[in-house]
Design a protein around this motif. Structure first.
Motif, PDB file in Angstrom:
ATOM      1  N   ALA A  53      -4.664  -5.829   3.730  1.00 47.44           N
ATOM      2  CA  ALA A  53      -6.120  -5.921   3.940  1.00 47.44           C
ATOM      3  C   ALA A  53      -6.531  -5.069   5.145  1.00 47.44           C
ATOM      4  O   ALA A  53      -7.511  -4.312   5.084  1.00 47.44           O
ATOM      5  N   GLY A  54      -5.760  -5.153   6.216  1.00 48.62           N
ATOM      6  CA  GLY A  54      -6.070  -4.390   7.431  1.00 48.62           C
ATOM      7  C   GLY A  54      -5.964  -2.892   7.185  1.00 48.62           C
ATOM      8  O   GLY A  54      -6.849  -2.124   7.576  1.00 48.62           O
ATOM      9  N   LEU A  55      -4.897  -2.474   6.532  1.00 49.39           N
ATOM     10  CA  LEU A  55      -4.705  -1.036   6.290  1.00 49.39           C
ATOM     11  C   LEU A  55      -5.810  -0.491   5.388  1.00 49.39           C
ATOM     12  O   LEU A  55      -6.302   0.624   5.586  1.00 49.39           O
ATOM     13  N   GLU A  56      -6.215  -1.289   4.408  1.00 45.10           N
ATOM     14  CA  GLU A  56      -7.271  -0.813   3.502  1.00 45.10           C
ATOM     15  C   GLU A  56      -8.607  -0.709   4.232  1.00 45.10           C
ATOM     16  O   GLU A  56      -9.374   0.218   3.990  1.00 45.10           O
ATOM     17  N   ASP A  57      -8.834  -1.620   5.160  1.00 46.20           N
ATOM     18  CA  ASP A  57     -10.043  -1.539   5.987  1.00 46.20           C
ATOM     19  C   ASP A  57     -10.086  -0.244   6.774  1.00 46.20           C
ATOM     20  O   ASP A  57     -11.135   0.361   6.974  1.00 46.20           O
ATOM     21  N   VAL A  58      -8.900   0.173   7.233  1.00 44.34           N
ATOM     22  CA  VAL A  58      -8.823   1.394   8.045  1.00 44.34           C
ATOM     23  C   VAL A  58      -9.027   2.639   7.173  1.00 44.34           C
ATOM     24  O   VAL A  58      -9.478   3.670   7.662  1.00 44.34           O
ATOM     25  N   GLY A  59      -8.693   2.521   5.881  1.00 49.33           N
ATOM     26  CA  GLY A  59      -8.892   3.671   4.999  1.00 49.33           C
ATOM     27  C   GLY A  59      -7.652   4.100   4.230  1.00 49.33           C
ATOM     28  O   GLY A  59      -7.666   5.089   3.504  1.00 49.33           O
ATOM     29  N   PHE A  60      -6.535   3.366   4.409  1.00 50.44           N
ATOM     30  CA  PHE A  60      -5.342   3.661   3.607  1.00 50.44           C
ATOM     31  C   PHE A  60      -5.505   3.023   2.231  1.00 50.44           C
ATOM     32  O   PHE A  60      -6.205   2.020   2.096  1.00 50.44           O
ATOM     33  N   ARG A  61      -4.835   3.605   1.228  1.00 48.91           N
ATOM     34  CA  ARG A  61      -4.819   2.956  -0.088  1.00 48.91           C
ATOM     35  C   ARG A  61      -3.408   2.414  -0.307  1.00 48.91           C
ATOM     36  O   ARG A  61      -2.440   3.180  -0.297  1.00 48.91           O
ATOM     37  N   CYS A  62      -3.290   1.099  -0.423  1.00 49.83           N
ATOM     38  CA  CYS A  62      -1.955   0.489  -0.454  1.00 49.83           C
ATOM     39  C   CYS A  62      -1.494   0.156  -1.857  1.00 49.83           C
ATOM     40  O   CYS A  62      -2.296  -0.212  -2.717  1.00 49.83           O
ATOM     41  N   PHE A  63      -0.194   0.277  -2.079  1.00 45.56           N
ATOM     42  CA  PHE A  63       0.422  -0.195  -3.315  1.00 45.56           C
ATOM     43  C   PHE A  63       0.989  -1.580  -3.013  1.00 45.56           C
ATOM     44  O   PHE A  63       1.840  -1.717  -2.130  1.00 45.56           O
ATOM     45  N   LYS A  64       0.512  -2.577  -3.748  1.00 44.71           N
ATOM     46  CA  LYS A  64       0.897  -3.958  -3.451  1.00 44.71           C
ATOM     47  C   LYS A  64       2.378  -4.189  -3.775  1.00 44.71           C
ATOM     48  O   LYS A  64       2.788  -3.992  -4.929  1.00 44.71           O
ATOM     49  N   SER A  65       3.151  -4.579  -2.783  1.00 42.69           N
ATOM     50  CA  SER A  65       4.584  -4.798  -3.019  1.00 42.69           C
ATOM     51  C   SER A  65       4.817  -6.112  -3.752  1.00 42.69           C
ATOM     52  O   SER A  65       4.139  -7.100  -3.490  1.00 42.69           O
ATOM     53  N   GLN A  66       5.812  -6.096  -4.663  1.00 44.90           N
ATOM     54  CA  GLN A  66       6.185  -7.326  -5.378  1.00 44.90           C
ATOM     55  C   GLN A  66       7.298  -8.051  -4.640  1.00 44.90           C
ATOM     56  O   GLN A  66       7.631  -9.189  -4.940  1.00 44.90           O
ATOM     57  N   GLY A  67       7.954  -7.326  -3.732  1.00 40.20           N
ATOM     58  CA  GLY A  67       9.069  -7.902  -2.991  1.00 40.20           C
ATOM     59  C   GLY A  67       9.379  -7.041  -1.780  1.00 40.20           C
ATOM     60  O   GLY A  67       8.721  -6.031  -1.545  1.00 40.20           O
ATOM     61  N   ALA A  68      10.404  -7.448  -1.001  1.00 38.96           N
ATOM     62  CA  ALA A  68      10.814  -6.783   0.246  1.00 38.96           C
ATOM     63  C   ALA A  68       9.684  -6.862   1.272  1.00 38.96           C
ATOM     64  O   ALA A  68       8.650  -7.482   1.005  1.00 38.96           O
ATOM     65  N   TYR A  69       9.878  -6.232   2.469  1.00 35.95           N
ATOM     66  CA  TYR A  69       8.804  -6.385   3.459  1.00 35.95           C
ATOM     67  C   TYR A  69       8.210  -5.071   3.943  1.00 35.95           C
ATOM     68  O   TYR A  69       8.020  -4.862   5.125  1.00 35.95           O
ATOM     69  N   TYR A  70       7.928  -4.219   2.962  1.00 36.43           N
ATOM     70  CA  TYR A  70       7.294  -2.933   3.264  1.00 36.43           C
ATOM     71  C   TYR A  70       6.082  -2.746   2.376  1.00 36.43           C
ATOM     72  O   TYR A  70       6.016  -3.306   1.277  1.00 36.43           O
ATOM     73  N   VAL A  71       5.179  -1.888   2.861  1.00 29.91           N
ATOM     74  CA  VAL A  71       4.088  -1.480   1.983  1.00 29.91           C
ATOM     75  C   VAL A  71       3.964   0.037   2.084  1.00 29.91           C
ATOM     76  O   VAL A  71       4.016   0.619   3.164  1.00 29.91           O
ATOM     77  N   MET A  72       3.869   0.654   0.905  1.00 32.51           N
ATOM     78  CA  MET A  72       3.648   2.097   0.853  1.00 32.51           C
ATOM     79  C   MET A  72       2.139   2.314   0.815  1.00 32.51           C
ATOM     80  O   MET A  72       1.433   1.676   0.030  1.00 32.51           O
ATOM     81  N   ALA A  73       1.668   3.215   1.675  1.00 37.64           N
ATOM     82  CA  ALA A  73       0.227   3.446   1.776  1.00 37.64           C
ATOM     83  C   ALA A  73      -0.080   4.925   1.619  1.00 37.64           C
ATOM     84  O   ALA A  73       0.571   5.761   2.249  1.00 37.64           O
ATOM     85  N   GLU A  74      -1.071   5.214   0.785  1.00 38.38           N
ATOM     86  CA  GLU A  74      -1.523   6.604   0.648  1.00 38.38           C
ATOM     87  C   GLU A  74      -2.407   6.929   1.840  1.00 38.38           C
ATOM     88  O   GLU A  74      -3.342   6.196   2.155  1.00 38.38           O
ATOM     89  N   ALA A  75      -2.095   8.083   2.462  1.00 39.68           N
ATOM     90  CA  ALA A  75      -2.793   8.413   3.708  1.00 39.68           C
ATOM     91  C   ALA A  75      -3.583   9.704   3.577  1.00 39.68           C
ATOM     92  O   ALA A  75      -3.992  10.281   4.586  1.00 39.68           O
ATOM     93  N   GLY A  76      -3.811  10.142   2.328  1.00 38.89           N
ATOM     94  CA  GLY A  76      -4.477  11.428   2.083  1.00 38.89           C
ATOM     95  C   GLY A  76      -5.762  11.606   2.883  1.00 38.89           C
ATOM     96  O   GLY A  76      -6.062  12.693   3.365  1.00 38.89           O
ATOM     97  N   LYS A  77      -6.488  10.513   3.050  1.00 38.69           N
ATOM     98  CA  LYS A  77      -7.771  10.550   3.743  1.00 38.69           C
ATOM     99  C   LYS A  77      -7.659  11.055   5.192  1.00 38.69           C
ATOM    100  O   LYS A  77      -8.611  11.578   5.757  1.00 38.69           O
ATOM    101  N   PHE A  78      -6.474  10.861   5.772  1.00 41.30           N
ATOM    102  CA  PHE A  78      -6.308  11.220   7.184  1.00 41.30           C
ATOM    103  C   PHE A  78      -5.687  12.602   7.382  1.00 41.30           C
ATOM    104  O   PHE A  78      -5.489  13.042   8.492  1.00 41.30           O
ATOM    105  N   LEU A  79      -5.343  13.257   6.264  1.00 41.90           N
ATOM    106  CA  LEU A  79      -4.702  14.565   6.398  1.00 41.90           C
ATOM    107  C   LEU A  79      -5.775  15.643   6.500  1.00 41.90           C
ATOM    108  O   LEU A  79      -6.809  15.579   5.833  1.00 41.90           O
ATOM    109  N   ASN A  80      -5.521  16.597   7.360  1.00 37.97           N
ATOM    110  CA  ASN A  80      -6.485  17.680   7.571  1.00 37.97           C
ATOM    111  C   ASN A  80      -5.731  18.900   8.094  1.00 37.97           C
ATOM    112  O   ASN A  80      -4.495  18.925   8.075  1.00 37.97           O
ATOM    113  N   LYS A  81      -6.442  19.868   8.604  1.00 42.58           N
ATOM    114  CA  LYS A  81      -5.803  21.102   9.077  1.00 42.58           C
ATOM    115  C   LYS A  81      -4.794  20.842  10.194  1.00 42.58           C
ATOM    116  O   LYS A  81      -3.748  21.458  10.271  1.00 42.58           O
TER     117      LYS A  81
END
Ligand code: GLN
Length: 400
Positions: free
Chosen positions: A307-335
């Motif tokens: 919830a926090g990461l999505e508020d910041v602007g990351f797009r998260c893939f909801k994990s079914q297990g383990a304790y990691y979350v993969m987040a798309e960060a395209g929005k923050f990439l620039n020159k």
């Protein structure tokens, strides 16, 4: 004594295909910059008090010498019982279970003991970064099969094409690091058919087996028909009991496979720390409620971080297990912040939060490699996650 400038022959050739661990590098950077470490997956909260007592008692009772190389008999017996009860795996504790220095050593023993130089090993990509060096240190060439977002499923045709006469083993991580995918029975059955056809072994890393969300069920590959005799099931105390520094892991495999792995383990480390093996034996007797609470607490942390990461602007893939979350960060990439590595560096040094660049889980030159992902771990105290989200919210809005 002063060092001379003469070039001394250094690093062996077999080290050339891989770099140092990006995850552990991020930890060092986090310490340097006093950043919150959501990179390396280890808890920042204490282990259960009962484990501390077990370890203290073991030291007080003078368990200070080498154990039998394969692991204390009592611990192997406890692992055999747990494997039968929870994983549906029958294993003889005398000849089919080997206690190692963490699952990292168990996996290395599988590679060095069972994989011949010149052969191939199949890795699902993104992969936990250790498997890459494990492959190269054993002289094997990794073949990659993509796990495709959003559900991280694989394409059966792509998997079939990866198998061949040179294939020695396939690595399965379930629940999966870094994506949180939990392999289904149907997927494991597909893998089983191919392993039988090509006489391939499975190296199964199941260290997150109790960390499951939203009703996901853990299925051990070794419990799937056709895989019983060809699977090395790897696990450890690290994640289940929040003791990653204890370095107590184990491998379960049919006797011919165990014999080969034991030869490596014998000369690599002799044995895991004896008093901590005693304590791990006690930990394996914890009641079912411990594991239920573990999954529930991690689920709350997952939901909070996502919830926090999505508020910041990351797009998260909801994990079914383990304790990691993969987040798309395209929005923050620039020159300036061109890719995940630059972004992770910016995060750790300017924002005060460490994450792992997703590219370290991909074959660098591969066509499916991605450089817009970050992996965050949530095995942290609620206040740590809160502080991390606070820093991200405050400082990510500011252009670098
Ligand atoms: N398994 C943990 C992770 O993926 C820790 C890695 C390590 O340093 N052994 O972050």
């Amino acid at each position: 004594m002063k060092r001379t400038a003469t070039a001394v022959r250094s690093g062996a050739q077999r080290l050339r295909q891989f770099t140092e661990s990006v995850i552990r590098e991020q930890t060092r950077m986090a310490m340097e910059h006093k950043a919150i470490n959501l990179a390396q997956g280890f808890p920042d909260f204490p282990c259960p008090p009962v484990l501390k007592k077990l370890a203290n008692d073991a030291l007080a009772a003078d368990w200070n010498q080498y154990s039998i190389t394969w692991g204390l008999p009592g611990l192997r017996q406890a692992i055999a019982e747990k494997a039968k009860r929870y994983n549906g795996i029958q294993a003889d504790p005398h000849s089919e279970i080997t206690v190692t220095c963490g699952s990292t050593e168990a996996m290395m023993c599988a590679f060095l003991g069972l994989v011949d130089p010149g052969s191939e090993v199949i890795l699902f990509q993104p992969f936990y970064e250790n498997y890459h060096p494990d492959s190269y240190l054993s002289g094997a060439r990794p073949r990659y099969v993509s796990l495709r977002p959003p559900d991280w499923s694989f394409d059966e045709t792509e998997l079939r094409r990866a198998f061949g006469p040179k294939t020695s083993a396939i690595v399965i991580t379930t629940p999966h690091n870094p994506t949180g995918k939990v392999f289904s029975r149907a997927e494991l059955e597909v893998i089983s058919k191919l392993c039988q056809k090509w006489n391939v072994r499975v190296f199964s890393d199941e260290i997150y087996e109790h960390i499951l969300y939203d009703g996901a069920r853990h299925i051990s590959p070794a419990s799937i028909p056709g895989l019983e005799d060809r699977t090395v099931t790897i696990n450890s105390a690290s994640k289940t009991y929040a003791v990653t520094g204890w370095r107590v892991g184990w491998a379960i495999a049919a006797k011919p496979l165990s014999d080969a792995m034991r030869k490596v383990h014998d000369f690599l480390t002799v044995c895991a720390a004896t008093p901590l093996q005693v304590a791990t034996q006690g930990a394996l007797a914890l009641p079912a409620s411990y594991y239920r609470d573990l999954a529930k607490e991690y689920c709350e942390r997952r939901d909070y971080l996502i919830a926090g990461l999505e508020d910041v602007g990351f797009r998260c893939f909801k994990s079914q297990g383990a304790y990691y979350v993969m987040a798309e960060a395209g929005k923050f990439l620039n020159k300036k912040l061109k890719d995940d590595t630059a972004l992770a560096r910016h995060l750790v040094s300017n924002v005060g939060v460490a994450a792992v660049p997703g590219s370290s889980f991909y074959q660098q030159s591969g066509k499916n490699a991605r450089n817009d992902l970050l992996r965050f771990c949530f095995c942290k105290k609620e206040e740590t996650l809160k502080e991390a989200i606070g820093r991200l919210k405050k400082r990510m809005a500011v252009a670098p």
